[in-house]
Motif scaffolding. Structure first.
Motif, mmCIF file in Angstrom:
data_model
loop_
_atom_site.group_PDB
_atom_site.id
_atom_site.type_symbol
_atom_site.label_atom_id
_atom_site.label_comp_id
_atom_site.label_asym_id
_atom_site.label_seq_id
_atom_site.Cartn_x
_atom_site.Cartn_y
_atom_site.Cartn_z
ATOM 1 N N TRP B 25 0.846 -1.209 0.000
ATOM 2 C CA TRP B 25 0.000 0.000 0.000
ATOM 3 C C TRP B 25 0.876 1.252 0.000
ATOM 4 O O TRP B 25 0.640 2.194 -0.756
ATOM 5 C CB TRP B 25 -0.891 -0.061 1.247
ATOM 6 C CG TRP B 25 -1.533 1.213 1.679
ATOM 7 C CD1 TRP B 25 -2.665 1.770 1.176
ATOM 8 C CD2 TRP B 25 -1.110 2.071 2.755
ATOM 9 N NE1 TRP B 25 -2.966 2.933 1.860
ATOM 10 C CE2 TRP B 25 -2.032 3.136 2.830
ATOM 11 C CE3 TRP B 25 -0.052 2.043 3.662
ATOM 12 C CZ2 TRP B 25 -1.920 4.167 3.773
ATOM 13 C CZ3 TRP B 25 0.058 3.058 4.593
ATOM 14 C CH2 TRP B 25 -0.861 4.103 4.651
ATOM 15 N N SER B 29 1.626 3.995 -3.493
ATOM 16 C CA SER B 29 1.093 5.353 -3.444
ATOM 17 C C SER B 29 2.193 6.357 -3.071
ATOM 18 O O SER B 29 2.664 7.119 -3.914
ATOM 19 C CB SER B 29 -0.070 5.430 -2.450
ATOM 20 O OG SER B 29 0.276 4.853 -1.211
ATOM 21 N N ALA B 55 0.248 7.997 -9.430
ATOM 22 C CA ALA B 55 -0.450 8.937 -8.556
ATOM 23 C C ALA B 55 -1.903 9.121 -8.980
ATOM 24 O O ALA B 55 -2.778 9.278 -8.148
ATOM 25 C CB ALA B 55 0.272 10.281 -8.546
ATOM 26 N N GLN B 56 -2.182 9.087 -10.299
ATOM 27 C CA GLN B 56 -3.542 9.391 -10.744
ATOM 28 C C GLN B 56 -4.397 8.163 -11.029
ATOM 29 O O GLN B 56 -5.607 8.246 -11.009
ATOM 30 C CB GLN B 56 -3.495 10.285 -11.993
ATOM 31 C CG GLN B 56 -2.798 11.619 -11.712
ATOM 32 C CD GLN B 56 -3.577 12.808 -12.234
ATOM 33 O OE1 GLN B 56 -4.116 12.785 -13.320
ATOM 34 N NE2 GLN B 56 -3.612 13.870 -11.447
ATOM 35 N N ASN B 57 -3.784 7.045 -11.317
ATOM 36 C CA ASN B 57 -4.571 5.860 -11.662
ATOM 37 C C ASN B 57 -3.997 4.573 -11.070
ATOM 38 O O ASN B 57 -4.706 3.793 -10.462
ATOM 39 C CB ASN B 57 -4.663 5.700 -13.196
ATOM 40 C CG ASN B 57 -6.043 6.045 -13.733
ATOM 41 O OD1 ASN B 57 -7.028 5.792 -13.073
ATOM 42 N ND2 ASN B 57 -6.110 6.595 -14.916
ATOM 43 N N SER B 59 -2.046 3.603 -8.540
ATOM 44 C CA SER B 59 -2.136 3.229 -7.134
ATOM 45 C C SER B 59 -3.529 2.703 -6.812
ATOM 46 O O SER B 59 -3.684 1.769 -6.024
ATOM 47 C CB SER B 59 -1.794 4.434 -6.247
ATOM 48 O OG SER B 59 -2.653 5.508 -6.541
ATOM 49 N N ILE B 60 -4.564 3.269 -7.428
ATOM 50 C CA ILE B 60 -5.942 2.850 -7.139
ATOM 51 C C ILE B 60 -6.157 1.395 -7.567
ATOM 52 O O ILE B 60 -6.789 0.611 -6.853
ATOM 53 C CB ILE B 60 -6.963 3.788 -7.824
ATOM 54 C CG1 ILE B 60 -6.740 5.230 -7.357
ATOM 55 C CG2 ILE B 60 -8.391 3.353 -7.526
ATOM 56 C CD1 ILE B 60 -7.628 6.264 -8.022
ATOM 57 N N TYR B 61 -5.592 1.032 -8.743
ATOM 58 C CA TYR B 61 -5.720 -0.373 -9.186
ATOM 59 C C TYR B 61 -5.022 -1.305 -8.198
ATOM 60 O O TYR B 61 -5.528 -2.388 -7.885
ATOM 61 C CB TYR B 61 -5.129 -0.560 -10.590
ATOM 62 C CG TYR B 61 -5.764 0.312 -11.652
ATOM 63 C CD1 TYR B 61 -7.150 0.431 -11.749
ATOM 64 C CD2 TYR B 61 -4.988 1.027 -12.554
ATOM 65 C CE1 TYR B 61 -7.734 1.238 -12.710
ATOM 66 C CE2 TYR B 61 -5.570 1.848 -13.525
ATOM 67 C CZ TYR B 61 -6.947 1.945 -13.587
ATOM 68 O OH TYR B 61 -7.521 2.749 -14.537
ATOM 69 N N PHE B 63 -4.505 -0.785 -4.995
ATOM 70 C CA PHE B 63 -5.327 -0.846 -3.773
ATOM 71 C C PHE B 63 -6.427 -1.900 -3.920
ATOM 72 O O PHE B 63 -6.692 -2.682 -3.008
ATOM 73 C CB PHE B 63 -6.025 0.493 -3.500
ATOM 74 C CG PHE B 63 -5.105 1.632 -3.156
ATOM 75 C CD1 PHE B 63 -3.866 1.401 -2.575
ATOM 76 C CD2 PHE B 63 -5.491 2.945 -3.396
ATOM 77 C CE1 PHE B 63 -3.023 2.456 -2.248
ATOM 78 C CE2 PHE B 63 -4.664 4.007 -3.073
ATOM 79 C CZ PHE B 63 -3.422 3.760 -2.505
ATOM 80 N N LEU B 64 -7.071 -1.890 -5.088
ATOM 81 C CA LEU B 64 -8.189 -2.802 -5.336
ATOM 82 C C LEU B 64 -7.748 -4.256 -5.228
ATOM 83 O O LEU B 64 -8.340 -5.050 -4.491
ATOM 84 C CB LEU B 64 -8.701 -2.578 -6.769
ATOM 85 C CG LEU B 64 -9.792 -1.548 -6.942
ATOM 86 C CD1 LEU B 64 -10.132 -1.428 -8.414
ATOM 87 C CD2 LEU B 64 -11.007 -1.966 -6.164
#
Lengths: 652, 85
Positions: B25, B29, B55-57, B59-61, B63-64
């Motif tokens: 995690w 990020s 930073a914009q996309n 890290s979110i993937y 996290f999921l």
């Protein structure tokens, strides 16, 4: 059919669905009212969490916050990472254990784990401060959204929104809110993604906005990347590059962290994980929540970058195929005559967008005006006003000041340092930026019109914005009302209250919370933007640390927990007040809120992270010098650490 | 509750899973998205650099995937130690 009628039909239809769900999902018991009977499917709970979490600010403002930031779009990534990364912390550190604990509210856990009514009371205070500050912004959001799409006043919009929330929240409690939020999620995600897909197709030829963001720019054959094109255009016009590095990495890290642990510490988000049947469901439900949130949050940066690019090429038509100033700027005549550009005047009428042809050449030049030029122009306008307002017979002294100010303006315009690409503004024939206002919200609200999408898409965006605002307000109001009826009334004032009596008390508290939120929404204390920072900062500095220590440490005792929460609360609030005014009263701040004044460059937005460290440290030190928790509390901690034996699911 | 040794072994295993997940995690990020961005400027992703994309996309993937892998690991752990519901 005109746009207004279409908006009314689509919005009316979605409202009918919400009310229908409310009647179907009436709450019959306190368990249903507070935690939807702990029988919600984890995927549906994830959707409801998504709607609960994504407010009017996420839906309407976030893309614009990224797109139009003076520091560049990259630095604003803190919002994207912060508001999603918090779910990892929730899934790993809080949700499964709190679900195993199996009660209804966050203060209830704090009270039991720290064997103290005092600790529970401090948690209730933190919860109410956090949720009330947060809900003010949401009620404003409801009012503003209604007024924009349904042509009523902001106050009227607020009353309508409050009435709708009252209908389904008082009737259905958590159960009604949860199933309404599922419907609201569907509405808002469709409304957000449809315009984004069309814009991405137009600009990049890519169906997925996420790929469009890193795709090629279609009007130039796709050889130039969208982001490279955007960087070159905005720097040519004197703005900071879109992908420019942050100028304060330390603060960006603290801000991102503050948003993450603040997210994990927001009471209305935490209680969502009390509604699922099993511990294993609490873990996966956090994942599902993030799936549904990510659908919007991965699209938002694409919407931001593409809308900024569209805005730039609209005002500099030459930019579509070359550099911005390879052709003339957009002419006023074109804005007034071209039906494709009708949206500019439509949104000008709402005050979200404004332009003025300062140099009178019939074109609207959009560029980054340097602060020196702005200041010189303002001084000149002030000097001219002083002459006009003066009643003295002899105005020579004042007129001399005008001449002086005019000379300063001329010097500023003639200085290449204030110009573009090495040329001074005088050489270019500009006197200032003529696109005088572009509100953040325009980046999402005007999207369907910019992409020339049919009227029903515009109506859908209206319904989506309302769904986002209403669902978040409802979730916050439930957190407030259950803190009052369950933690205050049943927890301390009248522990012997009957199930029926408590359910009634919960409904009355909900009605009361809505009335207070409506009042505050009508009379905002004048700090709408700052309150969100306060809510996140306080959640990060109080609720998150106390819950985490309650689960992961057997040694932290009630003295430590209470001291830690109070220290985190006071430290964070005081730091914010130093810059934004005591209790946000304008003019009472000790320091101007500028980066140069911040301690170690830490902005008040980022202070929650330090507040959390203060909380952990104080709680640890105080616990070490006071008595360890009693055996029954140690047993409680051991039982929440294993999933076995969680209360059985209640189907409904 | 299961006997003392096995429940503390379960907790130790649980904490290990959490720590590994937290490292991932943090790296995707704060690491790739912020701290390491200047160092990774050379790696380009569609018109910007790797750090910008994370930073914009990106890290979110991560996290999921991370949450679902964590949930799957923990459910397996629950069964191994016999503490599932």
């Amino acid at each position: 059919m005109d746009q207004f009628t279409l908006n009314l039909i689509v919005v009316g239809f979605t409202f009918a669905i919400y009310i229908g769900i409310a009647i179907w999902a009436r709450a019959g018991s306190t368990a249903e009212f507070y935690a939807a009977g702990q029988g919600v499917n984890p995927i549906l709970n994830g959707m409801a969490t998504g709607a609960d979490w994504m407010s009017a600010a996420s839906f309407i403002s976030m893309a614009g916050i990224i797109a139009l930031a003076p520091v560049g779009g990259y630095t604003q990534s803190a919002f994207l990472m912060g508001w999603t990364g918090g779910y990892v912390l929730l899934a790993l550190l809080l949700a499964p254990y709190l679900r195993k604990f199996g009660k209804f509210t966050v203060p209830e856990f704090v009270g039991d784990r720290f064997y103290s009514g005092g600790a529970r009371l401090v948690a209730v205070i933190c919860l109410i401060v956090i949720s009330v500050t947060y809900v003010i912004g949401q009620m404003r959001g409801v009012g503003v959204t209604f007024s924009r799409f349904l042509e009523v006043s902001t106050d009227m919009g607020l009353y309508i929104g409050a009435a709708i929330v009252f209908a389904y929240a008082v009737l259905g409690g958590m159960k009604g809110i949860t199933y309404t939020q599922v419907a609201q999620y569907v509405v808002l995600i469709i409304a957000y993604t449809i315009p984004a897909i069309f814009i991405s197709l137009n600009l990049t030829g890519s169906f997925l906005p996420q790929l469009g963001l890193i795709g090629g720019y279609a009007p130039q054959g796709g050889d130039v990347a969208v982001l490279a094109k955007l960087d070159s255009l905005v720097t040519e016009l004197g703005f900071t590059a879109y992908t420019a590095d942050t100028n304060n990495m330390f603060n960006m890290i603290l801000f991102t962290m503050s948003l993450m642990i603040g997210t994990a510490g927001l009471p209305h988000v935490i209680v969502r994980f009390f509604t699922v049947p099993r511990v294993a469901d609490a873990r996966s439900s956090a994942g599902w929540a993030l799936v549904f949130i990510a659908l919007l949050y991965t699209v938002a940066p694409a919407v931001g970058a593409m809308a900024r690019l569209n805005l730039t090429t609209t005002f500099w038509p030459g930019a579509a195929t070359g550099s911005a100033m390879s052709g003339p700027a957009l002419s006023v005549a074109e804005i007034d005559s071209n039906p494709k550009l009708a949206w500019i005047n439509t949104w000008k009428a709402t005050g979200l967008l404004d332009f003025s042809d300062k140099n009178g050449d019939g074109f609207i030049q959009y560029f980054n005006e340097k602060a020196l030029v702005t200041a010189a122009n303002k001084a000149l306008a002030d000097a001219k006003k002083a002459v006009a307002d003066s009643t003295d017979a002899d105005k020579t002294a004042l007129e001399a000041k005008v001449t002086e100010a005019q000379a300063a303006v001329d010097a500023a315009l003639a200085d290449p340092a204030n110009g573009l690409g090495g040329k001074s503004l005088t050489e270019l024939g500009f006197v200032g930026n003529e696109l005088t206002k572009v509100d953040n919200d325009i980046m999402v609200l005007a999207n369907p019109e910019i992409a020339a999408l049919p009227g029903w898409v515009i109506a859908l965006v209206a319904a989506g914005g309302l769904a986002a605002a209403l669902s978040t307000a409802a979730g916050l109001l439930l957190a407030i009302s259950s803190a009052v009826s369950h933690d205050l009334i049943k927890g301390s004032i009248n522990p012997n209250i009957s199930e029926k009596g408590e359910l009634l008390a919960a409904r009355i508290s909900m009605g009361f919370a809505i009335a207070v939120a409506t009042y505050l929404g009508l009379n905002p204390p004048g700090f709408a933007a700052q309150v969100v920072a306060l809510a996140f900062g306080l959640a990060a500095a109080t609720i998150f640390p106390v819950l985490m220590m309650g689960i992961f440490s057997k040694r932290i005792n009630k003295e430590g927990a209470i001291a830690g929460m109070l220290a985190g609360l006071v430290f964070t609030a005081v730091y914010i007040f130093l810059y934004l005014g005591w209790f946000f009263i304008p003019g009472t701040n000790m320091y101007a809120n500028t980066p140069a004044n911040h301690f170690f460059g830490i902005s008040p937005l980022s202070i929650g992270t330090i507040g959390a460290v203060v909380n952990f440290t104080v709680a640890y030190l105080v616990s070490m010098v006071t008595k360890a928790p009693p055996q029954h509390v140690v047993d409680l901690i051991e039982s929440i650490r294993v999933p076995k034996g969680a209360g059985s699911a209640q189907a409904h | 509750m299961a006997d003392k040794t096995s429940s503390s072994a379960y907790w130790a295993a649980n904490v290990r899973v959490i720590l590994i997940s937290l490292v991932i995690w943090f790296v995707c990020s704060f690491g790739l998205g912020i701290i390491l961005r200047p160092a990774l400027k050379g790696i380009s992703v569609g018109g910007a650099d790797l750090g910008f994309w994370f930073a914009q996309n990106g890290s979110i993937y991560v996290f999921l995937v991370l949450i679902f892998v964590y949930a799957w690991r923990m459910n397996k752990l629950d069964k191994e130690y016999g503490v599932e519901e």
